[in-house]
Design an enzyme around this catalytic site. Structure first.
Site, PDB file in Angstrom:
ATOM      1  CG  LEU A  97     -13.964   4.265   1.405  1.00 25.99           C
ATOM      2  CD1 LEU A  97     -15.394   3.921   1.039  1.00 25.99           C
ATOM      3  CD2 LEU A  97     -13.049   3.979   0.199  1.00 25.99           C
ATOM      4  CB  THR A  98     -11.038   5.030   6.093  1.00 23.90           C
ATOM      5  OG1 THR A  98     -10.306   4.897   4.888  1.00 23.90           O
ATOM      6  CG2 THR A  98     -10.416   4.159   7.161  1.00 23.90           C
ATOM      7  CD  GLU A 139      -4.840   9.289  -2.357  1.00 19.44           C
ATOM      8  OE1 GLU A 139      -4.937   8.983  -3.551  1.00 19.44           O
ATOM      9  OE2 GLU A 139      -4.580  10.430  -1.958  1.00 19.44           O
ATOM     10  N   GLY A 140      -5.035   3.323  -0.555  1.00 16.94           N
ATOM     11  CA  GLY A 140      -4.753   1.939  -0.932  1.00 16.94           C
ATOM     12  C   GLY A 140      -3.357   1.567  -0.476  1.00 16.94           C
ATOM     13  CD  GLN A 195      -2.818 -12.118   0.175  1.00 18.26           C
ATOM     14  OE1 GLN A 195      -2.024 -11.734   1.023  1.00 18.26           O
ATOM     15  NE2 GLN A 195      -4.079 -11.725   0.139  1.00 18.26           N
ATOM     16  CB  ILE A 208     -11.853  12.170   7.468  1.00 20.27           C
ATOM     17  CG1 ILE A 208     -12.731  10.929   7.681  1.00 20.27           C
ATOM     18  CG2 ILE A 208     -12.310  12.997   6.272  1.00 20.27           C
ATOM     19  CD1 ILE A 208     -12.573   9.843   6.636  1.00 20.27           C
ATOM     20  CG  ASP A 253       1.325  -4.442   1.980  1.00 23.98           C
ATOM     21  OD1 ASP A 253       2.389  -5.064   1.954  1.00 23.98           O
ATOM     22  OD2 ASP A 253       1.160  -3.371   2.605  1.00 23.98           O
TER      23      ASP A 253
END
Lengths: 583, 267
Positions: free
Chosen positions: A153-154, A392-393, A497, A185, A396
């Site tokens: 994805l990245t 994986e996210g 935020q 990856i 933050d």
């Protein structure tokens, strides 16, 4: 009441002040047969991995797992964990899979990541969205390890903002022509099966993304060199390039244009595995640090006798127990067919990765000088642990996700309230219904005289009555805070935020506490309080810690330095340096 | 001629667990203990699997205990044993009871070979194999080992250390004795007990652990076998060995010799 596919999210409900205790109680446990299987798996993994501690250190230094060892992993069946038995896999439940990763992570994080990237995300899209034909085609090979999977994805310009990817796929007859560059990856260097995300509506159409299966044999696929990383060094991380790769339409995963959802669903369901890995790392460090503390003698006694060492160990145990509780609850959600667990999955990832970091850091501190030496496993475990807060996210982004998603339902009720007020004179009866329902919920938050549904636990063991009272009070605080913040900021909450982060931190604390109380309560019910005195102590410590932290976050919703902090950040950003050098 | 080999898989406390005598001195503290298959039995299972891989046949694994020992039976099945026999008995049992049950199982199953661990690492009795051979009237070879090291090519290629003669009537066993190795030829059927350096047992692959779940596991009881397992041995007391006293440093060799001679009376 059992969990079903339509069960609500525990945290969304908690934002209303509602405790959906049936989602957590009784605390889930594996069936007897599965436990027996898992004991077999654990002892086999021990035989395979325990003798290799020296090798792991060497492979970390070299930055590569040797091909012969990858073959050993394949032979062991470690790439077949989550693949259904019908396709030649082990068909492990989410709970058993997570437990397996935990066990691997006790020995080496690079190995856990290699196995995890394959099962948790690399081929998860095929499992979740693949057609029977697609599964038949690839799952048997993925199970034997003949094919290893990677999730792509990245990109250089698209990390947390996944929708900004630049890879594109253009339809050409029966095929798609895929072009793009993917970055960082995991398993890139050893994978044969790539789940790739690309834009299918042109560069301008931001949301139009599609997931493809791309196999390494397709012309135009190339792999970059091994990245030289801080941690999980022996796992393979590379760039992956797609140069006008002709991908058959039969390789599309899910619907064309719905790839963003596919990606999010994959990442969501991968989080239980990551949590399992975190628990494994913590257990490893607790085992090492306790032995170290007893062996190391200073001032004439083992350092284990000193209060500041005990303080660290005590917190490490609480953190590990709390993480394990949340991970098990999350995996049970998945196994029971619950659908709405994205917030809880994100919470588990954030809490687990940070608890792991604290634990490894304090474990290294106990070992002190030894901890800093490469001869001992502490520093490697510390380096390995760091990535969990990033990939994986990032934690933050996930904090914002947690707060905004969990509050969403409260927000839509408020909006409904606004809409209904607008139309109050058109349809007074309907408007009155909405208003009174919300008014009742709202009133119940500020006064104890109005009875609410499910505002309390009714099934927690009485041995935890003190902790229960605290949890219920904090729940009401959360609901009040959510209401207040949403009223204050409305839609603008998305840009606030600092405020969102505070709410997220409260939610994280409360979910982990709820899972822990559920676990201790079930343990007391099953074994009797006398048998679980230490677990009751854990519940007490964690409840106190959560109470203090939540109170602090609550007080800072209105009383804070947010604007000043932003101002200082802006100043530094403007200067691009620290401005007060004294020479 | 295809072989039939009976092996055992005793459930024992993992030696890495903390073993403590209970305060009453009647046994050990069971809480928090981990269990595993007796390592000598594991070596026996491995040897049997190698023999069957070479000569054909089946490996039958037996264990006596409560339902907990299913875990060890399943482990042997995951390693490759064909089927399992579980003698359901939850109470205490001594070596005579165990050998009695195994004798009855041998009479039923009629294996060519029974391969047992030379002893189990819990109470280290080292008696069952010998009783079993005696009662069955079979030949026996205890402490089976091999000439090759555990790093040898023979070990790497999983060659069985027990050698059968061409007619399948005899087995050659290299056994460890004080000061060397002894080679025995035993007429089959025979009882062989394993020593530590016979082989390096395999560990089960995860898919095999899943397959083992559906392999046959037959339940028997001592009563059904016609064996009275009432122990003839009772534990009267159990306690931890006394804590070792702290050592002392001696200033020189002369002092050491003096202490060895006059205090320890060792020389």
């Amino acid at each position: 009441m059992a969990i079903t596919s339509t069960s609500p999210s525990f945290m969304s409900q908690l934002c209303f002040g509602t405790i959906e205790e049936d989602l957590l109680l009784p605390y889930p446990s594996m069936g007897e047969a599965e436990q027996e299987t898992m004991r077999g798996v654990i002892s086999s993994l021990e035989s395979l991995l325990k003798p290799k501690e020296k090798d792991f250190r060497e492979w970390d230094a070299k930055g590569e797992l040797p091909p012969a060892f990858i073959e050993e992993l394949k032979g062991m069946g470690l790439f077949s964990l989550v693949i259904p038995e019908a396709f030649g896999g082990m068909g492990l439940s989410a709970t058993a899979y997570s437990r397996t990763l935990q066990e691997i992570a006790k020995y080496d994080a690079s190995v856990a990541v290699t196995v995890g990237a394959h099962s948790s995300i690399g081929m998860r899209g095929l499992l979740l969205f693949g057609t029977d034909e697609q599964k038949q085609r690839w799952l048997p090979k993925l199970a034997t390890g003949e094919m290893i999977a990677a999730f792509c994805l990245t990109e250089p310009g698209a990390g947390s903002d996944a929708a900004s990817i630049k890879s594109t796929a253009v339809r050409d007859g029966n095929d798609w022509l895929l072009t793009g560059n993917k970055l960082w990856i995991t398993n890139g260097g050893i994978a044969d099966f790539f789940t790739v995300f690309a834009k299918t509506g042109g560069q301008a159409d931001r949301g139009n993304i599609t997931a493809f299966v791309v196999t390494k044999d397709l012309p135009g696929v190339s792999i970059g060199p091994h990245e030289d990383k801080m941690g999980i060094r022996a796992s393979s991380t590379t760039t992956v390039h797609f140069d006008n790769v002709r991908v058959p339409a039969a390789n599309v995963l899910g619907e064309v244009g719905k790839g963003f959802k596919v990606a999010m669903k994959i990442l969501n369901s991968g989080r239980g595995g990551l949590g399992g890995g975190a628990v494994g790392g913590m257990k490893k460090i607790i085992a090492l640090a306790t032995k170290q503390a007893k062996e190391r003698v200073q001032f004439g006694k083992p350092i284990a006798d000193f209060g500041l060492i005990k303080q660290k160990l005590g917190h490490m145990v609480v953190d590990c127990y709390a993480t394990e509780s949340a991970v098990n609850v999350l995996n049970h959600f998945v196994d029971a067919g619950h659908q709405d667990y994205a917030v809880e999955a994100a919470i588990t990832k954030v809490f687990g990765s940070e608890a792991l970091w604290r634990t490894v850091d304090e474990g290294l501190q106990i070992a002190a000088g030894n901890g800093f030496m490469r001869e001992f496993p502490y520093e490697r475990t510390l380096r390995d642990a760091r990535i969990n807060r990033i990939y994986e996210g990032t934690n933050d982004i996930l904090r914002l996700f947690i707060a905004l998603t969990a509050m969403n339902e409260v927000g839509s009720q408020l909006k409904e309230l606004g809409d209904s007020l607008k139309g109050l004179f058109d349809n007074p009866i309907k408007g009155f219904g909405v208003l009174s329902d919300y008014a009742r919920r709202r009133a119940s938050l500020v006064t104890t005289y109005v009875k609410r549904d499910k505002a309390t636990f009714t099934k927690l063991h009485p041995a935890l009555s003190k902790q229960q009272v605290v949890f219920e009070e904090l729940t009401r605080d959360l609901a009040t805070a959510v209401d207040r913040v949403l009223r204050k900021h409305g839609k603008n909450i998305i840009g606030k935020q600092f405020a969102s982060r505070r709410l997220a931190d409260i939610m994280i604390e409360l979910f982990v506490l709820a899972c822990t109380l559920s676990r201790v309560s079930t343990a007391v019910a099953n074994k009797g309080a006398a048998q679980v005195t230490k677990e009751l102590e854990i519940a007490e410590v964690l409840t106190g810690r959560v109470r203090r932290r939540v109170r602090r976050h609550m007080s800072m919703i209105d009383d804070n330095d947010d604007e000043l902090i932003k101002s200082l950040a802006d100043h530094a950003l403007d200067a691009e340096r620290y401005s007060w050098d004294n020479v | 001629m295809p072989l039939k080999i009976l092996v055992t898989a005793k459930r024992v406390e993992d030696s890495e667990s903390k073993i403590r005598a209970n305060p009453a001195g009647t046994g050990i503290v069971l809480e928090g203990l981990k269990y595993k298959m007796n390592p000598f039995d594991e070596i026996g299972v491995e040897e049997a699997l190698r023999l069957v891989a070479k000569h054909g046949g089946e490996v039958v694994v037996a264990s006596i205990g409560s339902k907990d020992c299913h875990e060890q039976l399943r482990q042997a099945l995951a390693m490759g044993a064909t089927r399992a026999i579980w003698v359901n008995h939850a109470g205490p049992i001594d070596q005579l009871g165990v050998a009695g049950c195994l004798m009855k199982i041998c009479e039923r199953e009629k294996p060519n070979l029974a391969i047992l661990g030379k002893q189990s690492i819990d109470d280290d009795q080292n008696q069952v194999g010998q009783y079993l051979a005696e009662w069955l009237g079979w030949s026996q070879a205890t402490f089976a080992s091999k000439e090759e090291s555990l790093d040898s090519d023979a070990e790497k290629s999983k060659t069985p250390a027990l050698k059968l003669t061409a007619d399948g009537a005899w087995v050659t066993v290299v056994r460890e004795v004080d000061g060397g190795l002894e080679t025995l030829e035993c007429k089959l059927p025979a009882v062989v007990t394993t020593d530590l350096r016979l082989n390096q047992p395999r560990f089960s692959k995860l898919p095999d652990i899943m397959k083992a779940k559906t392999k046959p596991l037959e339940e028997l009881t001592p009563a059904a076998l016609g064996v009275d397992v009432t122990p003839q041995l009772t534990v009267t007391s159990m306690k931890a060995p006394p804590a070792r006293k702290a050592g002392i440093k001696v200033p020189d060799v002369a002092a050491l010799v003096d202490k060895l001679k006059n205090e320890a009376k060792a020389i």
